[in-house]
Scaffold this motif. Structure first.
Motif, PDB file in Angstrom:
ATOM      1  N   ARG A 159       0.682  -0.991   0.003  1.00  0.00           N
ATOM      2  CA  ARG A 159      -0.211   0.365   0.226  1.00  0.00           C
ATOM      3  C   ARG A 159       0.949   1.771   0.313  1.00  0.00           C
ATOM      4  NH1 ARG A 159      -2.624  -0.811   4.342  1.00  0.00           N
ATOM      5  NH2 ARG A 159      -4.148  -1.726   3.338  1.00  0.00           N
ATOM      6  N   CYS A 160       1.819   1.274   0.640  1.00  0.00           N
ATOM      7  CA  CYS A 160       2.961   2.122   0.905  1.00  0.00           C
ATOM      8  C   CYS A 160       3.679   2.552  -0.618  1.00  0.00           C
ATOM      9  CB  CYS A 160       4.174   2.540   1.468  1.00  0.00           C
ATOM     10  SG  CYS A 160       3.613   2.062   3.315  1.00  0.00           S
ATOM     11  N   ALA A 161       3.995   1.887  -1.196  1.00  0.00           N
ATOM     12  CA  ALA A 161       4.933   2.019  -2.253  1.00  0.00           C
ATOM     13  C   ALA A 161       3.140   2.329  -3.739  1.00  0.00           C
ATOM     14  CB  ALA A 161       4.919   0.363  -3.713  1.00  0.00           C
ATOM     15  N   MET A 162       1.994   2.283  -3.480  1.00  0.00           N
ATOM     16  CA  MET A 162       1.049   2.225  -4.773  1.00  0.00           C
ATOM     17  C   MET A 162       0.857   3.824  -4.154  1.00  0.00           C
ATOM     18  SD  MET A 162      -1.448  -1.456  -4.385  1.00  0.00           S
ATOM     19  CE  MET A 162      -2.231  -0.178  -5.722  1.00  0.00           C
ATOM     20  N   VAL A 163       1.168   3.853  -2.479  1.00  0.00           N
ATOM     21  CA  VAL A 163       0.591   5.746  -2.567  1.00  0.00           C
ATOM     22  C   VAL A 163       1.801   6.314  -2.872  1.00  0.00           C
ATOM     23  CG1 VAL A 163       0.819   7.259  -0.572  1.00  0.00           C
ATOM     24  CG2 VAL A 163      -0.894   5.384  -0.857  1.00  0.00           C
ATOM     25  N   SER A 164       3.114   5.893  -2.894  1.00  0.00           N
ATOM     26  CA  SER A 164       4.510   6.577  -3.229  1.00  0.00           C
ATOM     27  C   SER A 164       4.179   6.579  -4.992  1.00  0.00           C
ATOM     28  CB  SER A 164       5.696   5.673  -3.477  1.00  0.00           C
ATOM     29  OG  SER A 164       5.778   5.856  -1.607  1.00  0.00           O
ATOM     30  N   CYS A 165       3.684   5.368  -5.797  1.00  0.00           N
ATOM     31  CA  CYS A 165       3.735   6.018  -6.951  1.00  0.00           C
ATOM     32  C   CYS A 165       2.682   6.728  -7.332  1.00  0.00           C
ATOM     33  CB  CYS A 165       3.076   4.493  -8.394  1.00  0.00           C
ATOM     34  SG  CYS A 165       5.064   2.913  -7.555  1.00  0.00           S
ATOM     35  N   VAL A 166       1.185   6.677  -6.936  1.00  0.00           N
ATOM     36  CA  VAL A 166       0.256   7.288  -6.996  1.00  0.00           C
ATOM     37  C   VAL A 166       0.357   9.918  -7.228  1.00  0.00           C
ATOM     38  CG1 VAL A 166      -2.226   8.532  -6.968  1.00  0.00           C
ATOM     39  CG2 VAL A 166      -1.113   5.701  -6.602  1.00  0.00           C
ATOM     40  N   ALA A 167       1.384   9.363  -6.319  1.00  0.00           N
ATOM     41  CA  ALA A 167       2.064  10.395  -5.833  1.00  0.00           C
ATOM     42  C   ALA A 167       2.650  10.665  -6.561  1.00  0.00           C
ATOM     43  CB  ALA A 167       2.931  11.001  -4.228  1.00  0.00           C
ATOM     44  N   ALA A 168       3.878  10.211  -7.186  1.00  0.00           N
ATOM     45  CA  ALA A 168       4.614  10.068  -8.258  1.00  0.00           C
ATOM     46  C   ALA A 168       4.425  10.650  -8.859  1.00  0.00           C
ATOM     47  CB  ALA A 168       5.522   9.313  -8.334  1.00  0.00           C
ATOM     48  N   TRP A 169       2.928  10.039  -9.855  1.00  0.00           N
ATOM     49  CA  TRP A 169       2.344  10.688 -11.245  1.00  0.00           C
ATOM     50  C   TRP A 169       1.851  11.599 -11.018  1.00  0.00           C
ATOM     51  CZ3 TRP A 169       4.075   8.394 -15.595  1.00  0.00           C
ATOM     52  CH2 TRP A 169       4.449   7.312 -15.151  1.00  0.00           C
ATOM     53  N   ILE A 170       0.710  12.685 -10.088  1.00  0.00           N
ATOM     54  CA  ILE A 170       0.149  13.496  -9.293  1.00  0.00           C
ATOM     55  C   ILE A 170       0.982  14.738  -9.444  1.00  0.00           C
ATOM     56  CG2 ILE A 170      -0.893  14.556  -8.222  1.00  0.00           C
ATOM     57  CD1 ILE A 170      -2.665  12.073  -7.031  1.00  0.00           C
ATOM     58  N   ILE A 171       2.027  14.427  -8.919  1.00  0.00           N
ATOM     59  CA  ILE A 171       3.186  15.567  -9.308  1.00  0.00           C
ATOM     60  C   ILE A 171       3.972  15.518 -10.007  1.00  0.00           C
ATOM     61  CG2 ILE A 171       5.736  16.203  -7.959  1.00  0.00           C
ATOM     62  CD1 ILE A 171       4.929  14.842  -5.598  1.00  0.00           C
ATOM     63  N   SER A 172       4.609  14.387 -11.322  1.00  0.00           N
ATOM     64  CA  SER A 172       4.689  14.987 -12.410  1.00  0.00           C
ATOM     65  C   SER A 172       4.277  15.203 -13.494  1.00  0.00           C
ATOM     66  CB  SER A 172       5.342  13.692 -12.487  1.00  0.00           C
ATOM     67  OG  SER A 172       6.124  12.699 -11.929  1.00  0.00           O
ATOM     68  N   ILE A 173       2.676  15.153 -13.067  1.00  0.00           N
ATOM     69  CA  ILE A 173       1.796  15.656 -14.282  1.00  0.00           C
ATOM     70  C   ILE A 173       1.287  16.948 -14.138  1.00  0.00           C
ATOM     71  CG2 ILE A 173      -0.617  15.265 -15.396  1.00  0.00           C
ATOM     72  CD1 ILE A 173      -0.823  12.780 -15.027  1.00  0.00           C
TER      73      ILE A 173
END
Length: 352
Positions: free
Chosen positions: A150-164
């Protein structure tokens, strides 16, 4: 045009504009080598290799690997990031081989792809490194695998939101402009020089120096822990992740250095301009080639190599599928289930 790109000023056989302090006389320098053509050709080659390699990697992950594994989640997102960056290369190749012919919307779209791929790669690699640091050094990984996932998935989602979000902000600034010398069009940032320099400093500081510092700190502690461990085989994930992260900074490091240098350094004289642009173009080709390098690094995993061979042997896969469909012996089904279960953790160390 991406941050740090040097404007291509072309007029017949001339390509560089130089200003001398002696009377502020303006000279046009003859280009010794056409780096636009070379860059465009390299971008096409990188596009083909990256599209093929990352697509194969995604197929292996979806067919053979357990996507509930943390390392697999990060690798999946990194492959998607590389493919997004790869989608920018055909536009950029045409721009170098000819000039910008796709219009204003495609200019902004290409820029958005570039920054989404770049920003997401840096954030995901940093998050992957921090995950290794917490697991290996601090031994504070959640005892329940679902919590770590769950922590890894949250990190990935945050990465995409910040990048976009950051990419959209950068894409808005670019537009199609005409050359100073002819009717050729170019896709570039039309902001003033002060704003461009500020953007360069922020990009290098936040998207290279800061992640690089975090990675160096984490891997210094990780390597010290691994060298002191009695059983180093259980840390095989560290080797693969270390190679992936190191390759990124080796590829993108020279390019970011030139972005930083270009913000305040202006070469004087035709020879200096020619050498500076030569080094710049080479560093950019090296940086863009990173998107096709990750699939090769993932092949350091013996299990991934085996899965790739299985994927390429279509006839063998078809025969195995037919045998499973006919429901042969229970031993065969048991072996297949055991193989699938054993490949659930692609690179992670055994449970403590």
């Amino acid at each position: 045009m991406e941050a740090g790109d040097i404007e291509n000023l072309t007029m017949f056989n001339y390509s560089y504009e130089d200003y001398y302090d002696d009377g502020h006389v303006k000279y046009l320098c003859l280009e010794t080598f056409n780096f636009n053509t070379l860059s465009g050709a390299f971008f096409i080659v990188i596009f083909i290799f990256s599209l093929f390699g990352n697509t194969l990697l995604l197929c292996v992950l979806f067919i053979y690997e357990n996507l509930k594994n943390v390392t697999n989640v990060f690798i999946l997102n990194l492959a998607c990031s590389d493919l997004i960056f790869t989608g920018m290369l055909p536009f950029w190749a045409v721009n170098h081989l000819h000039h910008w012919i796709f219009g204003d919307f495609a200019c902004k779209f290409k820029t958005a792809l570039y920054y989404i791929g770049l920003y997401s790669s840096i954030i995901l690699l940093t998050a992957m490194t921090v995950d290794r640091f917490i697991t290996v050094v601090l031994h504070n990984s959640p005892r329940i695998p679902a919590n770590r996932l769950r922590c890894a998935m949250v990190s990935c989602v945050a990465a995409w939101i910040i990048s976009i979000a950051a990419a959209v902000s950068d894409a808005i600034k670019v537009e199609v402009v005409s050359s100073h010398w002819n009717s050729d069009l170019f896709c570039e940032d039309a902001s003033d020089k002060i704003s461009l320099n500020l953007g360069y400093y922020l990009q290098v500081s936040l998207l290279f120096i800061l992640p690089f510092t975090i990675v160096v700190f984490c891997y210094s502690a990780i390597l010290r822990t691994v060298l002191q461990a009695s059983n180093r085989k259980r840390y095989r994930t560290v080797v693969v992740v270390f190679c992936i992260v190191t390759a990124f900074f080796i590829c993108w490091g020279p390019y970011h250095i030139f972005i930083f240098t270009d913000a305040f350094y202006e070469p004087k004289g035709c020879y200096a301009i020619d050498r500076f642009n030569m080094a710049y173009y080479i560093s950019r080709i090296l940086a863009y080639s990173h998107c096709c390098l990750n699939p090769l690094l993932y092949m350091l995993s013996q299990k991934l190599r085996r899965h790739l061979l299985q994927l390429l042997k279509c006839n063998k896969d078809t025969r195995n599928h037919r045998e499973r469909g006919n429901g042969l012996s229970s031993n065969v089904s048991h072996n297949v289930a055991f193989t699938t279960k054993s490949s659930a953790v692609m690179l992670d160390e055994p449970s403590k």
